[in-house]
Design a protein around this motif. Sequence first.
Motif, PDB file in Angstrom:
ATOM      1  N   GLY A 200       0.844   4.285  -2.088  1.00  0.00           N
ATOM      2  CA  GLY A 200      -0.010   5.221  -2.817  1.00  0.00           C
ATOM      3  C   GLY A 200      -0.410   4.740  -4.198  1.00  0.00           C
ATOM      4  O   GLY A 200      -0.864   5.529  -5.030  1.00  0.00           O
ATOM      5  N   THR A 201      -0.259   3.436  -4.458  1.00  0.00           N
ATOM      6  CA  THR A 201      -0.601   2.892  -5.771  1.00  0.00           C
ATOM      7  C   THR A 201      -2.109   2.926  -5.990  1.00  0.00           C
ATOM      8  O   THR A 201      -2.881   2.540  -5.117  1.00  0.00           O
ATOM      9  N   THR A 202      -2.522   3.390  -7.152  1.00  0.00           N
ATOM     10  CA  THR A 202      -3.935   3.340  -7.531  1.00  0.00           C
ATOM     11  C   THR A 202      -4.284   1.904  -7.890  1.00  0.00           C
ATOM     12  O   THR A 202      -3.579   1.260  -8.667  1.00  0.00           O
ATOM     13  N   ILE A 203      -5.384   1.389  -7.327  1.00  0.00           N
ATOM     14  CA  ILE A 203      -5.723  -0.019  -7.506  1.00  0.00           C
ATOM     15  C   ILE A 203      -7.148  -0.154  -8.049  1.00  0.00           C
ATOM     16  O   ILE A 203      -8.080   0.474  -7.544  1.00  0.00           O
ATOM     17  N   ILE A 204      -7.285  -0.968  -9.096  1.00  0.00           N
ATOM     18  CA  ILE A 204      -8.585  -1.256  -9.699  1.00  0.00           C
ATOM     19  C   ILE A 204      -8.817  -2.760  -9.598  1.00  0.00           C
ATOM     20  O   ILE A 204      -8.015  -3.545 -10.104  1.00  0.00           O
ATOM     21  N   ILE A 205      -9.898  -3.144  -8.941  1.00  0.00           N
ATOM     22  CA  ILE A 205     -10.199  -4.562  -8.727  1.00  0.00           C
ATOM     23  C   ILE A 205     -11.481  -4.918  -9.467  1.00  0.00           C
ATOM     24  O   ILE A 205     -12.537  -4.333  -9.208  1.00  0.00           O
ATOM     25  N   VAL A 206     -11.384  -5.853 -10.404  1.00  0.00           N
ATOM     26  CA  VAL A 206     -12.567  -6.402 -11.061  1.00  0.00           C
ATOM     27  C   VAL A 206     -13.019  -7.604 -10.239  1.00  0.00           C
ATOM     28  O   VAL A 206     -12.243  -8.542 -10.022  1.00  0.00           O
ATOM     29  N   THR A 207     -14.254  -7.567  -9.758  1.00  0.00           N
ATOM     30  CA  THR A 207     -14.701  -8.622  -8.853  1.00  0.00           C
ATOM     31  C   THR A 207     -16.207  -8.842  -8.957  1.00  0.00           C
ATOM     32  O   THR A 207     -16.957  -7.940  -9.347  1.00  0.00           O
ATOM     33  N   HIS A 208     -16.632 -10.040  -8.618  1.00  0.00           N
ATOM     34  CA  HIS A 208     -18.063 -10.321  -8.469  1.00  0.00           C
ATOM     35  C   HIS A 208     -18.421 -10.469  -6.992  1.00  0.00           C
ATOM     36  O   HIS A 208     -19.584 -10.666  -6.648  1.00  0.00           O
ATOM     37  N   ASP A 209     -17.408 -10.367  -6.128  1.00  0.00           N
ATOM     38  CA  ASP A 209     -17.571 -10.621  -4.696  1.00  0.00           C
ATOM     39  C   ASP A 209     -17.911  -9.321  -3.968  1.00  0.00           C
ATOM     40  O   ASP A 209     -17.073  -8.416  -3.862  1.00  0.00           O
ATOM     41  N   PRO A 210     -19.118  -9.181  -3.435  1.00  0.00           N
ATOM     42  CA  PRO A 210     -19.488  -7.948  -2.735  1.00  0.00           C
ATOM     43  C   PRO A 210     -18.651  -7.689  -1.490  1.00  0.00           C
ATOM     44  O   PRO A 210     -18.477  -6.539  -1.088  1.00  0.00           O
ATOM     45  N   THR A 211     -18.101  -8.751  -0.884  1.00  0.00           N
ATOM     46  CA  THR A 211     -17.229  -8.565   0.283  1.00  0.00           C
ATOM     47  C   THR A 211     -15.945  -7.857  -0.110  1.00  0.00           C
ATOM     48  O   THR A 211     -15.439  -7.000   0.627  1.00  0.00           O
ATOM     49  N   VAL A 212     -15.406  -8.206  -1.273  1.00  0.00           N
ATOM     50  CA  VAL A 212     -14.211  -7.529  -1.789  1.00  0.00           C
ATOM     51  C   VAL A 212     -14.552  -6.088  -2.156  1.00  0.00           C
ATOM     52  O   VAL A 212     -13.842  -5.146  -1.790  1.00  0.00           O
ATOM     53  N   ALA A 213     -15.651  -5.896  -2.880  1.00  0.00           N
ATOM     54  CA  ALA A 213     -16.039  -4.552  -3.324  1.00  0.00           C
ATOM     55  C   ALA A 213     -16.283  -3.624  -2.140  1.00  0.00           C
ATOM     56  O   ALA A 213     -15.980  -2.421  -2.213  1.00  0.00           O
ATOM     57  N   ALA A 214     -16.805  -4.166  -1.037  1.00  0.00           N
ATOM     58  CA  ALA A 214     -17.106  -3.339   0.132  1.00  0.00           C
ATOM     59  C   ALA A 214     -15.846  -2.752   0.769  1.00  0.00           C
ATOM     60  O   ALA A 214     -15.937  -1.771   1.517  1.00  0.00           O
ATOM     61  N   GLN A 215     -14.692  -3.326   0.464  1.00  0.00           N
ATOM     62  CA  GLN A 215     -13.444  -2.842   1.043  1.00  0.00           C
ATOM     63  C   GLN A 215     -12.783  -1.755   0.192  1.00  0.00           C
ATOM     64  O   GLN A 215     -11.760  -1.204   0.587  1.00  0.00           O
TER      65      GLN A 215
END
Length: 232
Positions: A200-215
């Motif tokens: 249940g950890t809240t996760i924030i991902i900084v990314t330039h990769d749209p494949t990562v963001a789509a998940q």
Amino acid sequence: MQTTECPDCVIEVQNLTKVYKMGEIEVHALRGVSFKIFKGEVISIMGPSGSGKSTLMNTLGCLDRPTAGAYFLDGELVSRMNDDQLASVRNRKVGFVFQSFNLLPRMTALANVELPLRYAGQRKGRLDIARQSLEAVGLADRIYHKPTELSGGQQQRVAIARALVNDPAILMADEPTGNLDSKSGKEIMELILRLNQTRGTTIIIVTHDPTVAAQTQRVIRLSDGLLVEESA
């Protein structure tokens, strides 16, 4: 005293601004950004170079304070805290995962993961807790290996285990797949999402990769210091 308007949020930012002064020049890195992140969400932050996403990440990770506006982390108003108070909150409530892993090369995986517990002043059961954290990321058979004896994907798993060992309110991942091949990157994203589902950890991902963001469940897009889109 200013209070959060969202008791179910792990993060709430209200009209956040950040201005850097470079001589006589002012650089407006954030221009009145507001949003909420609920407990257990997986969020990605995207934006071109100079958009303000690194400044936002540093603020959310309690590495820096905003010039104006309010930031609530797990119900605490952290945007007005001094450096010592910020460091305390950061150690207790934020876990970091970086693109370059940031592991200490002369220490074993177990010793690397144990470090945050030492900094937090925990005395009992540190090794057991660190071992359990490594087991949770699938590295039970690599706990005594040093970073140079591990693959890139395995090093990132150690970094994730270290980030989670204090059971933080949020896990902040800065380009967590950026230094990995596609197979390892896919495995790391699967691991991050699985840990979110099981812990249940809240996760924030900084990314330039749209494949990562789509998940992720939502995407926060910045441009020129402004929040220009918040999409599911």
